[in-house]
Design a protein around this motif. Structure first.
Motif, mmCIF file in Angstrom:
data_model
loop_
_atom_site.group_PDB
_atom_site.id
_atom_site.type_symbol
_atom_site.label_atom_id
_atom_site.label_comp_id
_atom_site.label_asym_id
_atom_site.label_seq_id
_atom_site.Cartn_x
_atom_site.Cartn_y
_atom_site.Cartn_z
ATOM 1 N N UNK A 173 43.391 9.024 -0.213
ATOM 2 C CA UNK A 173 42.397 8.291 0.553
ATOM 3 C C UNK A 173 41.279 7.845 -0.393
ATOM 4 N N UNK A 174 40.690 6.698 -0.102
ATOM 5 C CA UNK A 174 39.543 6.216 -0.866
ATOM 6 C C UNK A 174 38.293 6.384 -0.012
ATOM 7 N N UNK A 175 37.310 7.051 -0.588
ATOM 8 C CA UNK A 175 36.024 7.245 0.078
ATOM 9 C C UNK A 175 35.033 6.271 -0.551
ATOM 10 N N UNK A 176 34.257 5.614 0.309
ATOM 11 C CA UNK A 176 33.277 4.638 -0.154
ATOM 12 C C UNK A 176 31.890 5.020 0.336
ATOM 13 N N UNK A 177 30.910 4.915 -0.561
ATOM 14 C CA UNK A 177 29.498 5.072 -0.206
ATOM 15 C C UNK A 177 28.847 3.714 -0.461
ATOM 16 N N UNK A 178 28.261 3.114 0.587
ATOM 17 C CA UNK A 178 27.692 1.775 0.494
ATOM 18 C C UNK A 178 26.198 1.817 0.776
ATOM 19 N N UNK A 179 25.426 1.212 -0.125
ATOM 20 C CA UNK A 179 23.973 1.167 0.037
ATOM 21 C C UNK A 179 23.586 0.084 1.039
ATOM 22 N N UNK A 180 22.311 0.091 1.433
ATOM 23 C CA UNK A 180 21.836 -0.897 2.411
ATOM 24 C C UNK A 180 21.902 -2.323 1.872
ATOM 25 N N UNK A 181 21.866 -2.488 0.543
ATOM 26 C CA UNK A 181 22.006 -3.843 -0.013
ATOM 27 C C UNK A 181 23.440 -4.102 -0.484
ATOM 28 N N UNK A 182 24.384 -3.366 0.117
ATOM 29 C CA UNK A 182 25.832 -3.580 0.014
ATOM 30 C C UNK A 182 26.381 -3.401 -1.406
ATOM 31 N N UNK A 183 25.812 -2.454 -2.136
ATOM 32 C CA UNK A 183 26.397 -2.026 -3.406
ATOM 33 C C UNK A 183 27.182 -0.762 -3.095
ATOM 34 N N UNK A 184 28.428 -0.683 -3.598
ATOM 35 C CA UNK A 184 29.313 0.429 -3.228
ATOM 36 C C UNK A 184 29.809 1.202 -4.435
ATOM 37 N N UNK A 185 30.124 2.456 -4.179
ATOM 38 C CA UNK A 185 30.845 3.294 -5.118
ATOM 39 C C UNK A 185 32.037 3.870 -4.391
ATOM 40 N N UNK A 186 33.132 4.104 -5.099
ATOM 41 C CA UNK A 186 34.328 4.656 -4.464
ATOM 42 C C UNK A 186 34.842 5.862 -5.249
ATOM 43 N N UNK A 187 35.596 6.687 -4.555
ATOM 44 C CA UNK A 187 36.254 7.835 -5.173
ATOM 45 C C UNK A 187 37.585 8.043 -4.461
ATOM 46 N N UNK A 188 38.634 8.224 -5.244
ATOM 47 C CA UNK A 188 39.962 8.492 -4.692
ATOM 48 C C UNK A 188 40.151 9.999 -4.573
ATOM 49 N N UNK A 189 40.580 10.411 -3.394
ATOM 50 C CA UNK A 189 40.784 11.834 -3.106
ATOM 51 C C UNK A 189 42.244 12.067 -2.757
ATOM 52 N N UNK A 190 42.819 13.091 -3.370
ATOM 53 C CA UNK A 190 44.191 13.500 -3.071
ATOM 54 C C UNK A 190 44.141 14.697 -2.121
ATOM 55 N N UNK A 191 44.770 14.534 -0.960
ATOM 56 C CA UNK A 191 44.849 15.621 0.017
ATOM 57 C C UNK A 191 46.261 16.186 -0.044
ATOM 58 N N UNK A 192 46.358 17.471 -0.331
ATOM 59 C CA UNK A 192 47.669 18.106 -0.472
ATOM 60 C C UNK A 192 47.880 19.137 0.623
#
Length: 109
Positions: free
Chosen positions: A78-97
């Protein structure tokens, strides 16, 4: 609207500092039915509004609270995204086992 109100508004706007980058830290893997805490870091640190909105690319695999707490639901990526109020984002890929899945001659049982 008074002239001094416009000047105050313009002063606020000119001093507003946008978020330029969002990064997510925390574990990259988690076991089904467990949680991990993710943290969003904002650059610059003195951005005017450091609030982020958290989203998951697939809530059937993992959900994410608005505090960054990820809950693992089922096996997958799954990809998790954190988005700021001015629509700048960071993502992180998480492996669920799922430790219940055992490989037997290349077949999941």
């Amino acid at each position: 609207i008074m002239v001094h109100d416009l000047l105050s508004f313009n002063e606020i706007i000119s001093n507003y500092i946008d978020v330029e980058q969002v990064t997510i830290s925390g574990n990259s893997s988690v076991i089904v039915n467990n949680n991990i805490q993710l943290t969003a870091s904002i650059y610059p640190e003195n951005a005017s509004n450091a609030t982020v909105t958290w989203t998951s690319s697939n809530s059937n695999i993992a959900t994410i609270s608005q505090n960054g707490l990820l809950s693992a639901v089922s096996e997958g990526i799954v990809t998790i995204t954190a988005t700021s109020v001015n629509v700048v984002s960071g993502t992180k890929t998480i492996s669920v086992t799922n430790p219940q899945t055992v490989m037997y001659y290349g077949y999941a049982t």
